[in-house]
Design an enzyme around this catalytic site. Structure first.
Site, PDB file in Angstrom:
ATOM      1  N   GLU A   9       0.815  -1.221   0.000  1.00  0.00           N
ATOM      2  CA  GLU A   9       0.000   0.000   0.000  1.00  0.00           C
ATOM      3  C   GLU A   9       0.842   1.262   0.000  1.00  0.00           C
ATOM      4  O   GLU A   9       0.433   2.280  -0.530  1.00  0.00           O
ATOM      5  CB  GLU A   9      -0.948   0.008   1.204  1.00  0.00           C
ATOM      6  N   ASP A 105      -2.941  -3.067   3.184  1.00  0.00           N
ATOM      7  CA  ASP A 105      -3.419  -3.194   4.562  1.00  0.00           C
ATOM      8  C   ASP A 105      -4.477  -4.284   4.687  1.00  0.00           C
ATOM      9  O   ASP A 105      -5.338  -4.439   3.820  1.00  0.00           O
ATOM     10  CB  ASP A 105      -4.010  -1.868   5.048  1.00  0.00           C
ATOM     11  N   TYR A 310       3.284   2.494  12.134  1.00  0.00           N
ATOM     12  CA  TYR A 310       2.189   2.956  11.263  1.00  0.00           C
ATOM     13  C   TYR A 310       1.191   3.841  12.014  1.00  0.00           C
ATOM     14  O   TYR A 310       0.668   3.451  13.052  1.00  0.00           O
ATOM     15  CB  TYR A 310       1.474   1.735  10.679  1.00  0.00           C
TER      16      TYR A 310
END
Length: 727
Positions: A9, A105, A310
């Site tokens: 991603e 994800d 993240y």
């Protein structure tokens, strides 16, 4: 030899995957090895086409064209990331590639990111799915050993497409209908409109609130203060002043007798690790950061400095596979002011427990924690350092032992009435040693613990004074960005009368919006002038109030999102066809447009000025934007706007707060909340005096920040250019 394309991603995740898969050969937007080619998106590279993409007739907004429901909805490449789409497509379509691994994800939106790219690239190759909760080497290796068939996730993809198409069908048509019907720039959606309605409801509650006075009694005795407690209700306040007046009269000259001493050993554990929403709340509370600002700074800590994990996570826990990496993470941050706590934790040993490690509570991504990257605080900006400090301290705190203390509760009697006091003796600071106590002390004054004298049951204490205390009940507080995020995450308080199942669904699916979109929703409400800030408080504008009177009732309730989520979950589980849901949404769009078309209400611009738009001649509207006051053309298609007063980065010479620049041309004046006023010409002279001390780099950096913050009509930047400090 045939190869497999692995689609991540983001570039950072792509690099992690490439390292584990031994893909070291660099290409244009990809890394290649003997067996794998790792490439990446930049979030969404493909999206649904705007109405203009279905014909020139939709370039103009006309009520008679609505509803716009194309069959089918088209996908388009997002222009600003088109280069990366082409890079990904070139790898997907290679003749030596016979398989694709989706490594975006692990969630609904991640599935959509990848599948839309594959669909737009018109690729028909076997798909496998990498489904992992973290991107550690161990997790990646195990994930590739357990790759699953892409077919297992097709229903998840269908639910993601259904969500996106439903938002398009309802949002586009409702927004265009409102704007054209009422000749005003009005927008709505299933997340932003209920959020606006919550702000309006809070304002209505505040306006309807009537404060009620209350009373209490405090007794000052040797070494402590006792608070009166009603024997029946156990409350320390009464709404009947006659009660306290009578007690004050009856208790004069009486002594206090210690009736009971309760000593209890207690433990307090560190608060849970940060998810994005909790971090945004704390950053706003501590530093006044907006939700958008926190996410932006956090993104730099993650991508540029690689110091945190993240950011867009909704979990406050770690998965068990992260535990073996904690020592490396601690060593990465073993510098002042954290080194002493890192040393204590390493000496004691890292002890994992369910307070911060819980696989069941980690979905796509674990909580935000430091990485093993060596920390160099001097490389961080002030805002980056502040945000990192929050994350680092929370991380250290969960690894520290509990805060232990002995709580003593004193129950005394004065003339037959009960009085109480509480005290606390700290046995072990534990995790609280990481924090400045002032940071953590959020207790109300009435509840604060005292340092109690040595006491025994039966002791008699002289009462020095008896004092009546008083106060008033307070209305609900207005939302700030931190508390609004909380309400969006858990909107159940604004769903009274709704089905319990809908309330439960919103609780399980994370409320209104997602951790990644809430900041943008709030920003959109500001930019649409539906809400405004006064200090840190958020107020609904006249435009916002009127919009809520004009939109259909369904769009104002969080229940609509809950109903959608129930159906989207059913699609993901294979229990409902996405076509059925989309058919319902098309019918809902028809109904919504019809309701707006038939409305007899009108929209009144109560902020209209006598200033004509320089572009089209229509009268302009005065609006308070997030960063200042603007004149905006009332014609949406014209779109002309001009800043007339705005917050700048110029500091007041008296109180050092940021000043506002008001007016036009030579009459421009800086104004500060402290009352200081300063003509722009005076400001220039003062800056000239400081010229010798300001480096070219300082001024260049300052002007870049000004342009980034507000590129429109930036008079201050223009004046700085004239000073020639950036030459």
């Amino acid at each position: 030899m045939s190869k497999t394309v692995v689609l991540a991603e983001k570039p950072s995740v792509g690099r992690d995957l490439a390292r584990v898969l031994k893909c070291h050969k660099k290409g244009n937007g990809y890394l290649e090895g003997d067996q794998y080619i790792v490439t990446w998106a930049l979030g969404h590279l493909v999206t649904l086409a705007d109405p203009e993409g279905y014909g020139k007739e939709f370039q103009s907004w006309r009520l008679e064209d609505l509803p716009i429901i194309p069959e089918p909805l088209k996908l388009v490449v997002i222009k600003k990331t088109g280069k990366q789409f082409n890079a990904v497509k070139s790898q997907l379509t290679r003749k030596d590639v016979n398989q694709i691994v989706i490594a975006t994800d692990a969630g609904r939106e991640g599935e959509l990111v990848a599948r839309w790219i594959i669909e737009k690239a018109n690729v028909r190759k076997p798909i496998k799915r990498l489904w992992i909760s973290s991107v550690t080497d161990k997790a990646i290796k195990e994930g590739f050993q357990k790759l699953r068939s892409g077919k297992e996730y097709e229903n998840l993809y269908h639910s993601a497409v259904a969500r996106a198409e439903a938002d398009w069908i309802v949002g586009i048509n409702a927004t265009r209908a409102l704007t054209t019907k009422f000749n005003a720039q009005l927008s709505c959606g299933r997340v932003q409109t209920p959020t606006l309605a919550m702000i309006a409801k809070r304002e209505a509650d505040i306006q309807a609130f009537t404060p009620v006075p209350y009373y209490g009694i405090r007794a000052a005795v040797d070494g402590m203060t006792l608070t009166w407690q009603d024997k029946k209700s156990k409350q320390t306040r009464t709404f009947n002043q006659d009660v306290t007046s009578r007690l004050l009269k009856n208790l004069q000259g009486k002594q206090a007798v210690v009736a009971e001493l309760k000593k209890t050993a207690k433990k307090s554990f560190a608060p849970a690790l940060y998810d994005l929403t909790e971090l945004q709340r704390d950053a706003h509370k501590r530093f006044g950061f907006s939700a958008k600002e926190t996410l932006s700074v956090l993104q730099k800590l993650y991508e540029q400095h690689k110091l945190v994990t993240y950011p867009r996570t909704d979990s406050r826990f770690l998965s068990s596979d992260i535990v073996p990496t904690l020592k490396d993470r601690l060593e990465g941050m073993e510098v002042k002011p954290y080194a002493q706590y890192v040393s204590q934790i390493k000496k004691r040993g890292i002890k994992s427990h369910k307070g911060y490690v819980n696989d069941a509570k980690v979905s796509d991504h674990h909580a935000i924690i430091p990485t093993e990257e060596p920390l160099v605080l001097s490389s961080l900006s002030d805002k980056e350092r502040k945000l990192y400090d929050l994350i680092a301290k929370r991380f250290l705190a969960v690894l520290m032992p509990a805060f232990e203390y002995e709580e003593t509760k004193v129950i005394a009697e004065i003339g037959g009435e009960t009085f109480t006091a509480k005290g606390k003796t700290v046995q072990s600071q534990g995790w609280k040693a990481v924090y400045d106590m002032a940071e953590e002390d959020d207790e109300q004054e009435d509840d604060r613990d005292q340092t109690l004298p040595a006491l025994q049951k039966g002791d008699t204490l002289a009462v020095r004074t008896l004092t009546e205390t008083s106060g008033q009940t307070k209305p609900p507080a207005r939302f700030n960005e931190g508390t609004l995020l909380s309400a969006m995450e858990n909107p159940s308080a604004f769903m009274q009368g709704e089905e319990k199942g809908l309330v439960k669904t919103l609780g399980e699916t994370g409320g209104l919006g997602t951790v990644a979109t809430r900041a943008d929703i709030i920003e959109k409400l500001f930019n649409s002038f539906l809400i405004e800030k006064k200090g840190q408080d958020i107020f609904i504008t006249s435009k916002g109030k009127q919009l809520l009177q004009l939109v259909p009732e369904d769009l104002k309730s969080p229940a609509l999102t809950a109903e959608w989520e129930q159906k989207l979950s059913a699609i993901a589980a294979g229990k409902l066809k996405s076509a059925v849901f989309i058919k319902d949404m098309k019918a809902y769009a028809h109904q919504t447009v019809k309701e707006i078309k038939n409305s007899s209400q009108t929209f009144r611009h109560d902020n209209i000025t006598g200033t004509a738009c320089p572009e089209c001649g229509k009268m302009m509207l005065k609006v308070n934007g997030k960063r200042g006051t603007m004149l905006v053309c009332q014609d949406r298609e014209c779109g002309s706007r001009k800043t007339i007063a705005r917050k700048t980065n110029a500091r007041c010479p008296n109180c050092h707060k940021r000043m506002e620049l008001r007016g036009q041309g030579e009459g421009q004046t800086f104004a500060c909340v402290c009352g200081h006023r300063e003509k722009l010409s005076v400001f220039e002279k003062r800056k000239n005096k400081d010229k010798a001390r300001a480096t070219k780099r300082d001024v260049s950096s300052y002007m870049k920040k000004q342009n980034k913050d507000e590129p429109i009509n930036n008079a201050l930047a223009e004046q700085l250019k004239k000073l020639g400090l950036d030459k």
